[in-house]
Design a protein around this motif. Structure first.
Motif, PDB file in Angstrom:
ATOM      1  N   SER A 106       8.476  40.758 -70.809  1.00  0.00           N
ATOM      2  CA  SER A 106       8.384  41.028 -72.243  1.00  0.00           C
ATOM      3  C   SER A 106       9.711  40.746 -72.938  1.00  0.00           C
ATOM      4  CB  SER A 106       7.945  42.478 -72.489  1.00  0.00           C
ATOM      5  OG  SER A 106       8.807  43.358 -71.818  1.00  0.00           O
TER       6      SER A 106
ATOM      7  N   TYR B 175       8.268  47.271 -78.137  1.00  0.00           N
ATOM      8  CA  TYR B 175       8.188  47.279 -79.595  1.00  0.00           C
ATOM      9  C   TYR B 175       9.442  47.946 -80.156  1.00  0.00           C
ATOM     10  CZ  TYR B 175       6.735  48.147 -84.353  1.00  0.00           C
ATOM     11  OH  TYR B 175       6.686  48.172 -85.713  1.00  0.00           O
TER      12      TYR B 175
ATOM     13  N   SER C 292       5.201  45.581 -72.229  1.00  0.00           N
ATOM     14  CA  SER C 292       5.394  45.286 -73.648  1.00  0.00           C
ATOM     15  C   SER C 292       6.539  46.125 -74.207  1.00  0.00           C
ATOM     16  CB  SER C 292       4.115  45.536 -74.455  1.00  0.00           C
ATOM     17  OG  SER C 292       3.747  46.886 -74.368  1.00  0.00           O
TER      18      SER C 292
END
Length: 100
Positions: A42, A84, A82
């Protein structure tokens, strides 16, 4: 593969374990050896860099102005699936293959 926040560079990372920064105007790779200990899963852009996660659960924050990693965190046992970032709150949320 991601665009940086200004849209003038492309960021990439993968099995070669290296974060690469491509300048769209010159077509050339910028910066030196920005590497992870294992393949990356990621990658997300930050205002002056990026955050990346790899196969062994390591998350790194990169400062492209300094050309280096400024923080390394190993919080997961499995790959970072992932990431963010929320820079206005100085937070990064990451998920892993172990379900956390």
């Amino acid at each position: 593969v991601e665009y940086n926040l200004d849209g003038d560079r492309i960021l990439s990372g993968g099995k070669d374990k290296i974060v690469k920064v491509f300048n769209l105007e010159t077509g050339k790779t910028e910066l030196g050896d920005l590497s992870h200990p294992s393949p990356m899963y990621s990658l997300a852009p930050l205002q002056h860099g990026a955050v990346s996660g790899d196969e062994d659960g390591t998350v790194k924050i990169w400062d492209f102005r300094a050309g280096k990693c400024v923080l390394t965190s190993k919080r997961f046992e499995e790959f970072v699936s992932s990431i963010y970032p929320q820079e206005t709150k100085n937070r990064i949320v990451a998920a892993s293959g172990e379900g956390t």
